[in-house]
Design an enzyme around this catalytic site. Structure first.
Site, PDB file in Angstrom:
ATOM      1  N   CYS A  85       4.894  -1.055   0.477  1.00 48.47           N
ATOM      2  CA  CYS A  85       3.812  -0.063   0.576  1.00 48.47           C
ATOM      3  C   CYS A  85       2.786  -0.516   1.616  1.00 48.47           C
ATOM      4  O   CYS A  85       2.327   0.288   2.448  1.00 48.47           O
ATOM      5  CB  CYS A  85       3.105   0.120  -0.763  1.00 48.47           C
ATOM      6  SG  CYS A  85       4.163   0.717  -2.094  1.00 48.47           S
ATOM      7  N   CYS A 142       2.297  -3.790  -3.843  1.00 44.98           N
ATOM      8  CA  CYS A 142       3.637  -3.461  -3.342  1.00 44.98           C
ATOM      9  C   CYS A 142       3.752  -3.829  -1.858  1.00 44.98           C
ATOM     10  O   CYS A 142       3.100  -3.220  -1.012  1.00 44.98           O
ATOM     11  CB  CYS A 142       3.887  -1.970  -3.562  1.00 44.98           C
ATOM     12  SG  CYS A 142       5.316  -1.301  -2.706  1.00 44.98           S
TER      13      CYS A 142
END
Length: 100
Positions: free
Chosen positions: A33, A30
């Protein structure tokens, strides 16, 4: 203090913590993230009054389900073992600190 890796095995520490806990639900694939990683490291180093924990949703799907994580990154703040707030999406440092 460093960011702590949270798993099912040590999740009881979150529930029993006397400190406020900031949890980051994330995954290595991600992009947003990964962008938040340095921000969380900064918060962990600057705030000794809290615990910052990361939960890899790929490795800990039960914990992600427990917090109803539908998208990542998701941030949850717990105090005295109870969820205080949950928010999703990359946030500036000031917004995360505002949750605390």
């Amino acid at each position: 203090m460093n960011v702590k890796n949270i798993t099912e095995n040590n999740f009881a520490e979150v529930l029993s913590s006397e400190k406020t806990v900031l949890l980051d639900f994330w995954a290595p694939w991600c992009g947003p993230c990964r962008m938040m990683g340095p921000v969380l490291e900064e918060i962990a180093k600057e705030r000794e009054d809290i615990i910052v924990g990361k939960i890899n949703v790929d490795e800990e799907p039960a914990l992600a389900m427990r917090f109803n994580v539908m998208s990542i990154p998701t941030f949850a703040v717990t105090k005295d073992g109870k969820v205080q707030t949950i928010t999703s999406g990359a946030r500036p440092k000031s917004a995360l600190e505002g949750l605390l």
